[in-house]
Write an enzyme that holds these catalytic residues in place. Structure first.
Site, PDB file in Angstrom:
ATOM      1  N   SER A   1       0.896  -1.305  -0.214  1.00  0.00           N
ATOM      2  CA  SER A   1       0.003   0.194   0.194  1.00  0.00           C
ATOM      3  C   SER A   1       0.894   1.298  -0.065  1.00  0.00           C
ATOM      4  O   SER A   1       2.107   1.303   0.616  1.00  0.00           O
ATOM      5  CB  SER A   1      -0.979  -0.041   1.270  1.00  0.00           C
ATOM      6  OG  SER A   1      -1.345   1.229   1.553  1.00  0.00           O
ATOM      7  N   SER A   2       0.392   2.452  -0.649  1.00  0.00           N
ATOM      8  CA  SER A   2       1.028   3.598  -0.428  1.00  0.00           C
ATOM      9  C   SER A   2       1.491   4.176   0.904  1.00  0.00           C
ATOM     10  O   SER A   2       2.289   5.257   1.111  1.00  0.00           O
ATOM     11  CB  SER A   2       0.514   4.644  -1.549  1.00  0.00           C
ATOM     12  OG  SER A   2      -0.989   4.738  -0.992  1.00  0.00           O
ATOM     13  N   CYS A   3       0.706   3.637   1.759  1.00  0.00           N
ATOM     14  CA  CYS A   3       0.978   4.214   3.002  1.00  0.00           C
ATOM     15  C   CYS A   3       2.176   3.675   3.687  1.00  0.00           C
ATOM     16  O   CYS A   3       2.726   4.067   4.828  1.00  0.00           O
ATOM     17  CB  CYS A   3      -0.222   3.844   4.149  1.00  0.00           C
ATOM     18  SG  CYS A   3      -0.269   2.024   4.220  1.00  0.00           S
TER      19      CYS A   3
ATOM     20  N   TYR B   1      -0.483  -0.576  10.155  1.00  0.00           N
ATOM     21  CA  TYR B   1      -0.766  -1.154   8.918  1.00  0.00           C
ATOM     22  C   TYR B   1       0.535  -1.257   7.851  1.00  0.00           C
ATOM     23  O   TYR B   1       0.861  -2.063   7.405  1.00  0.00           O
ATOM     24  CB  TYR B   1      -1.784  -0.649   8.152  1.00  0.00           C
ATOM     25  CG  TYR B   1      -2.254  -1.138   6.912  1.00  0.00           C
ATOM     26  CD1 TYR B   1      -2.982  -2.417   6.806  1.00  0.00           C
ATOM     27  CD2 TYR B   1      -2.191  -0.365   5.677  1.00  0.00           C
ATOM     28  CE1 TYR B   1      -3.215  -2.884   5.462  1.00  0.00           C
ATOM     29  CE2 TYR B   1      -2.532  -0.833   4.639  1.00  0.00           C
ATOM     30  CZ  TYR B   1      -3.067  -2.128   4.237  1.00  0.00           C
ATOM     31  OH  TYR B   1      -3.524  -2.612   3.043  1.00  0.00           O
TER      32      TYR B   1
ATOM     33  N   LYS C   1       3.111  -3.998   6.344  1.00  0.00           N
ATOM     34  CA  LYS C   1       3.384  -3.809   4.828  1.00  0.00           C
ATOM     35  C   LYS C   1       4.666  -3.803   4.547  1.00  0.00           C
ATOM     36  O   LYS C   1       5.293  -4.527   3.761  1.00  0.00           O
ATOM     37  CB  LYS C   1       2.469  -2.721   4.181  1.00  0.00           C
ATOM     38  CG  LYS C   1       0.876  -3.234   4.041  1.00  0.00           C
ATOM     39  CD  LYS C   1       0.626  -4.496   3.154  1.00  0.00           C
ATOM     40  CE  LYS C   1      -0.824  -4.736   3.170  1.00  0.00           C
ATOM     41  NZ  LYS C   1      -1.165  -5.942   2.368  1.00  0.00           N
TER      42      LYS C   1
ATOM     43  N   HIS D   1     -13.007   3.266   3.071  1.00  0.00           N
ATOM     44  CA  HIS D   1     -12.129   4.119   2.458  1.00  0.00           C
ATOM     45  C   HIS D   1     -13.114   5.264   2.068  1.00  0.00           C
ATOM     46  O   HIS D   1     -14.262   5.343   1.835  1.00  0.00           O
ATOM     47  CB  HIS D   1     -11.322   3.821   1.168  1.00  0.00           C
ATOM     48  CG  HIS D   1     -10.195   2.638   1.768  1.00  0.00           C
ATOM     49  ND1 HIS D   1     -10.295   1.430   1.718  1.00  0.00           N
ATOM     50  CD2 HIS D   1      -8.904   2.910   2.451  1.00  0.00           C
ATOM     51  CE1 HIS D   1      -9.268   0.739   2.206  1.00  0.00           C
ATOM     52  NE2 HIS D   1      -8.552   1.775   2.731  1.00  0.00           N
TER      53      HIS D   1
ATOM     54  N   LYS E   1     -22.700   8.075   0.997  1.00  0.00           N
ATOM     55  CA  LYS E   1     -23.066   9.284   1.766  1.00  0.00           C
ATOM     56  C   LYS E   1     -23.853   9.946   0.743  1.00  0.00           C
ATOM     57  O   LYS E   1     -25.180  10.608   1.150  1.00  0.00           O
ATOM     58  CB  LYS E   1     -22.006  10.084   2.426  1.00  0.00           C
ATOM     59  CG  LYS E   1     -21.581   9.625   3.649  1.00  0.00           C
ATOM     60  CD  LYS E   1     -20.564  10.580   4.207  1.00  0.00           C
ATOM     61  CE  LYS E   1     -19.497  10.023   5.251  1.00  0.00           C
ATOM     62  NZ  LYS E   1     -18.570  11.019   5.855  1.00  0.00           N
TER      63      LYS E   1
HETATM   64  O1  GFB Z   1      -9.769   6.800   2.210  1.00  0.00           O
HETATM   65  P1  GFB Z   1      -9.266   7.079   3.503  1.00  0.00           P
HETATM   66  O2  GFB Z   1      -9.844   6.524   4.715  1.00  0.00           O
HETATM   67  O3  GFB Z   1      -7.665   6.540   3.874  1.00  0.00           O
HETATM   68  O4  GFB Z   1      -9.337   8.710   3.941  1.00  0.00           O
HETATM   69  P2  GFB Z   1      -6.067   7.374   3.545  1.00  0.00           P
HETATM   70  C1  GFB Z   1      -8.505   9.602   2.759  1.00  0.00           C
HETATM   71  C2  GFB Z   1      -8.992  10.860   3.166  1.00  0.00           C
HETATM   72  O5  GFB Z   1     -10.389  11.282   3.120  1.00  0.00           O
HETATM   73  C3  GFB Z   1      -8.811  11.321   4.716  1.00  0.00           C
HETATM   74  C4  GFB Z   1     -10.932  12.014   4.265  1.00  0.00           C
HETATM   75  O6  GFB Z   1      -8.292  12.794   4.782  1.00  0.00           O
HETATM   76  C5  GFB Z   1     -10.036  11.335   5.194  1.00  0.00           C
HETATM   77  O7  GFB Z   1     -10.266  12.192   6.411  1.00  0.00           O
HETATM   78  N1  GFB Z   1     -12.571  11.658   4.277  1.00  0.00           N
HETATM   79  C6  GFB Z   1     -13.283  12.324   4.123  1.00  0.00           C
HETATM   80  C7  GFB Z   1     -13.018  10.533   4.497  1.00  0.00           C
HETATM   81  N2  GFB Z   1     -14.416  11.795   4.346  1.00  0.00           N
HETATM   82  C8  GFB Z   1     -14.452  10.593   4.285  1.00  0.00           C
HETATM   83  C9  GFB Z   1     -15.371   9.669   4.972  1.00  0.00           C
HETATM   84  O8  GFB Z   1     -16.606   9.736   4.881  1.00  0.00           O
HETATM   85  N3  GFB Z   1     -14.691   8.309   4.898  1.00  0.00           N
HETATM   86  C10 GFB Z   1     -13.183   7.912   5.097  1.00  0.00           C
HETATM   87  N4  GFB Z   1     -12.763   7.074   5.170  1.00  0.00           N
HETATM   88  N5  GFB Z   1     -12.664   9.139   4.740  1.00  0.00           N
HETATM   89  C11 GFB Z   1      -5.894   4.975   4.185  1.00  0.00           C
HETATM   90  C12 GFB Z   1      -5.070   4.169   5.325  1.00  0.00           C
HETATM   91  O9  GFB Z   1      -5.599   6.138   4.528  1.00  0.00           O
HETATM   92  O10 GFB Z   1      -5.425   4.624   2.911  1.00  0.00           O
HETATM   93  C13 GFB Z   1      -4.770   2.792   4.764  1.00  0.00           C
HETATM   94  O11 GFB Z   1      -5.339   4.282   6.616  1.00  0.00           O
HETATM   95  C14 GFB Z   1      -4.296   2.412   3.547  1.00  0.00           C
HETATM   96  O12 GFB Z   1      -3.579   2.441   5.598  1.00  0.00           O
HETATM   97  C15 GFB Z   1      -5.205   3.182   2.666  1.00  0.00           C
HETATM   98  O13 GFB Z   1      -3.031   2.759   3.191  1.00  0.00           O
HETATM   99  C16 GFB Z   1      -5.091   3.191   1.078  1.00  0.00           C
HETATM  100  O14 GFB Z   1      -5.648   7.493   2.264  1.00  0.00           O
HETATM  101  O15 GFB Z   1      -6.060   8.609   4.616  1.00  0.00           O
END
Ligand code: GFB
Length: 309
Positions: free
Chosen positions: A108-110, A137, A141, A180, A188
């Site tokens: 993953s890119s994280c 996580y 990875k 995600h 939503k």
């Molecule tokens: O996709 P996401 O959960 O993961 O969130 P990451 C990306 C961005 O979208 C963050 C915002 O800045 C969230 O705060 N966001 C806005 C939301 N609204 C929402 C919502 O309703 N749900 C969610 N989930 N986010 C993950 C990592 O990071 O990416 C994992 O935690 C993994 O380890 C994955 O690498 C691909 O991109 O921030």
């Protein structure tokens, strides 16, 4: 890979594994083995050992993992670290013990440092501190990449690693809290439209930037790299372009046809400010994505309507 090669797709019910499975079927592979998590608990060392000894797969796509969005990563920190380490330790070690011809580990890119220069080149791994919300996580990875490399170094195993950017697509997880961002926003906006809710809440500030790849494109890349990449380290897989979360929300809003407004919930984390993949290594190897974001969101929304409404 011969068309009758015995290929194990670990995680074939998940978004990535199911896309790899469909790609292999489309290419005419006839000897693909799969197990649901109820049939084979990949966290259990003895079960994985028994499975490999009985089945003797020649190729392995390791797409099984515990995954989730930013809040799930931050909430279930122990589970994300423990379960992912168990799964990958068991599968990679048994692939070595049972003389698997080639294994692909999906990361993953994280894995990159939170404040790494952009776009992210493969060599930036382990050059700085990780993003706190998904550190467990990411550590798992990174261990997977290093494990594939160590087995290559010590035992001459042809184990390779692939680092996808943020993914979305068919069979995604639409859980309101644990998913995600892209599937979360599809849900939503759809529910707000159907229920006549005047506003949709976006987590964080809306300013972080993210890159999104359709999972079927990742499956194409995995298939390509399984045949064309035989080296240590890993290859980034992405589109090479990103956008702000706010712009992503506006795009999904338009596709779904929601007429109301957006509000931003600053009590939720933003995560990494930006994580745009440098995809020059992948392009030089000869592969490029096909599905652009707007088209992919329309396909994902269709899948959501069919499976979740
Ligand atoms: O996709 P996401 O959960 O993961 O969130 P990451 C990306 C961005 O979208 C963050 C915002 O800045 C969230 O705060 N966001 C806005 C939301 N609204 C929402 C919502 O309703 N749900 C969610 N989930 N986010 C993950 C990592 O990071 O990416 C994992 O935690 C993994 O380890 C994955 O690498 C691909 O991109 O921030």
């Amino acid at each position: 890979m011969e068309k009758n090669a015995k290929i194990y797709v670990a995680g074939h019910r998940g978004m990535v594994g199911s896309a790899i499975y469909r790609k292999l079927i489309k290419e005419g592979f006839s000897n693909i083995i799969t197990r649901t998590s109820a049939e084979l608990d990949l966290r259990d060392q003895q079960s994985v050992k028994d499975f490999f000894e009985a089945e003797k797969p020649e190729y392995v796509f390791l797409a099984a993992a515990k995954v989730g969005g930013i809040v799930a990563n931050n909430t279930y920190r122990a589970d994300f670290l423990y379960e992912n380490l168990c799964i990958q330790n068991n599968v990679i070690h048994q692939a070595y013990q049972n003389s698997v011809t080639k294994l692909m580990f999906l990361g993953s890119s994280c894995i990159y440092p939170k404040l790494a220069p952009q776009p992210l080149k493969e060599e930036y791994l382990l050059t700085g501190l990780l993003e706190e919300t998904n550190e467990p996580y990411a550590i798992a990875k990174i261990a997977g990449i290093k494990m594939a490399d160590a087995y290559r170094d010590q035992y001459a195993c042809n184990f390779i690693s692939v680092m996808p950017t943020n993914l979305y697509g068919y069979n995604d997880n639409y859980h309101p809290q644990n998913s995600h961002v892209l599937p979360a926003l599809i849900r939503k906006f759809h529910e707000a439209k159907v229920n006549g809710t005047p506003e949709v809440t976006i987590w964080g500030s809306g300013s972080p930037m993210r890159e999104f790849l359709f999972a079927d494109d990742l499956a194409e890349a995995c298939y390509f790299l399984m045949q064309n990449y035989n080296d240590a380290g890993f290859v980034n897989v992405g589109t090479g372009t990103d956008l702000t979360i706010k712009d992503l929300a506006l795009l999904i809003k338009r596709i779904i046809g929601f007429e109301g407004t957006l509000t931003f919930d600053s009590s939720k984390p933003d995560g990494t400010p930006r994580k745009l993949m440098d995809v020059s290594k992948l392009h030089e190897l000869g592969w490029k994505h096909q599905i652009e974001l707007e088209e992919g969101i329309k396909l994902a929304y269709q899948d959501f309507l069919e499976k979740h409404v």
